[in-house]
Design an enzyme around this catalytic site. Structure first.
Site, PDB file in Angstrom:
ATOM      1  N   HIS A  17       5.432  -8.968  -7.435  1.00 40.58           N
ATOM      2  CA  HIS A  17       5.208  -9.876  -6.295  1.00 40.58           C
ATOM      3  C   HIS A  17       5.887 -11.225  -6.550  1.00 40.58           C
ATOM      4  CE1 HIS A  17       1.215  -7.550  -5.731  1.00 40.58           C
ATOM      5  NE2 HIS A  17       1.989  -7.218  -4.716  1.00 40.58           N
ATOM      6  N   LYS A  41      -9.110  -1.998  -0.098  1.00 39.24           N
ATOM      7  CA  LYS A  41      -9.071  -1.304  -1.389  1.00 39.24           C
ATOM      8  C   LYS A  41     -10.150  -1.857  -2.313  1.00 39.24           C
ATOM      9  CE  LYS A  41      -4.204  -1.122  -0.442  1.00 39.24           C
ATOM     10  NZ  LYS A  41      -2.961  -1.858  -0.620  1.00 39.24           N
ATOM     11  N   ARG A  90       9.841  -1.125  -2.803  1.00 38.98           N
ATOM     12  CA  ARG A  90      10.115  -0.517  -4.121  1.00 38.98           C
ATOM     13  C   ARG A  90      10.786   0.837  -3.920  1.00 38.98           C
ATOM     14  NH1 ARG A  90       3.994  -1.233  -5.677  1.00 38.98           N
ATOM     15  NH2 ARG A  90       4.085  -0.216  -3.664  1.00 38.98           N
ATOM     16  N   SER A 128      -0.118  -3.122  -7.706  1.00 36.40           N
ATOM     17  CA  SER A 128      -1.444  -3.663  -8.033  1.00 36.40           C
ATOM     18  C   SER A 128      -2.414  -2.526  -8.313  1.00 36.40           C
ATOM     19  CB  SER A 128      -1.980  -4.515  -6.878  1.00 36.40           C
ATOM     20  OG  SER A 128      -1.178  -5.633  -6.700  1.00 36.40           O
TER      21      SER A 128
HETATM   22  O1  PNS Z   1      -0.500  -5.671  -0.352  1.00 41.08           O
HETATM   23  P1  PNS Z   1      -0.792  -4.735   0.759  1.00 41.08           P
HETATM   24  O2  PNS Z   1      -2.180  -4.145   0.618  1.00 41.08           O
HETATM   25  O3  PNS Z   1       0.262  -3.678   0.927  1.00 41.08           O
HETATM   26  O4  PNS Z   1      -0.795  -5.616   2.102  1.00 41.08           O
HETATM   27  C1  PNS Z   1      -1.122  -5.053   3.346  1.00 41.08           C
HETATM   28  C2  PNS Z   1      -1.262  -6.142   4.413  1.00 41.08           C
HETATM   29  C3  PNS Z   1      -2.300  -7.168   4.006  1.00 41.08           C
HETATM   30  C4  PNS Z   1       0.062  -6.828   4.632  1.00 41.08           C
HETATM   31  C5  PNS Z   1      -1.688  -5.424   5.743  1.00 41.08           C
HETATM   32  O5  PNS Z   1      -2.792  -4.624   5.495  1.00 41.08           O
HETATM   33  C6  PNS Z   1      -2.008  -6.404   6.858  1.00 41.08           C
HETATM   34  O6  PNS Z   1      -1.128  -6.965   7.464  1.00 41.08           O
HETATM   35  N1  PNS Z   1      -3.321  -6.588   7.127  1.00 41.08           N
HETATM   36  C7  PNS Z   1      -3.791  -7.502   8.157  1.00 41.08           C
HETATM   37  C8  PNS Z   1      -4.314  -6.720   9.365  1.00 41.08           C
HETATM   38  C9  PNS Z   1      -3.175  -6.309  10.276  1.00 41.08           C
HETATM   39  O7  PNS Z   1      -2.437  -7.124  10.817  1.00 41.08           O
HETATM   40  N2  PNS Z   1      -3.009  -4.984  10.418  1.00 41.08           N
HETATM   41  C10 PNS Z   1      -1.951  -4.387  11.202  1.00 41.08           C
HETATM   42  C11 PNS Z   1      -0.691  -4.234  10.378  1.00 41.08           C
HETATM   43  S1  PNS Z   1       0.478  -3.301  11.266  1.00 41.08           S
END
Ligand code: PNS
Length: 156
Positions: A17, A41, A90, A128
């Site tokens: 990150h 998670k 990745r 993570s």
């Molecule tokens: O590190 P991660 O878990 O891959 O991040 C995922 C994240 C936080 C970017 C995604 O879950 C997110 O945007 N969550 C906020 C809720 C939202 O907007 N959901 C619709 C995404 S299309």
């Protein structure tokens, strides 16, 4: 000025990150690292700790600030006038999830572009979730996470 959001769970923030946000900090004037409050998670660190650790790890990056967010990412982006969403990419396995998410965000907020930063070769395997598993089984993650995260893990 182009404001970019770098969203994620960051539980914990890894060297992968950090590499992505460092490289993105050369591309955008201002980056908001947005730490999602409601991680679906299993949590290693709570939201306060994840924000504090992200701040500690990016302290030298003057155009990066860290904020928690909840609800839809695009609403957070609109509120902060951000027109770019940064995601690290990745292996091929990331592609489908990232593709769907970027398309959905585009439908919800057409003015924003998702910009993918390819992971550095040495971090292509790093996630993570894997760090969490190794931590849970008491393995050594000292080469995988930044120093503030390692310190926080040792203090647990
Ligand atoms: O590190 P991660 O878990 O891959 O991040 C995922 C994240 C936080 C970017 C995604 O879950 C997110 O945007 N969550 C906020 C809720 C939202 O907007 N959901 C619709 C995404 S299309």
């Amino acid at each position: 000025m182009v404001v970019a959001i770098y969203p994620g769970s960051f539980d914990p923030i890894t060297k992968g990150h950090l590499d992505v946000v460092k490289r993105a900090s050369h591309l955008f004037e201002h980056i908001i690292m947005a730490v999602v409050e409601d991680s679906t998670k299993h949590e290693l660190f709570d939201i306060k700790q994840r924000v504090a650790l992200a701040k500690a790890c990016t302290i030298d990056l003057k155009n990066v600030e860290v904020m928690p967010f909840d609800g839809l990412l695009v609403e957070f982006a609109k509120k902060h006038n951000a027109t770019a969403i940064i995601r690290g990419l990745r292996a091929i396995s990331d592609f489908e999830y990232e593709f769907k998410m970027s398309q959905m965000n585009k439908v919800l907020y057409p003015e924003a572009e998702t910009v993918f930063v390819m992971s550095a070769l040495e971090y292509t395997f790093l996630s993570s979730s894997l760090v969490k598993e190794v931590v849970r089984l008491e393995g050594d993650v000292s080469t995988l996470v930044p120093a503030p995260v390692l310190k926080a893990l040792n203090n647990r």
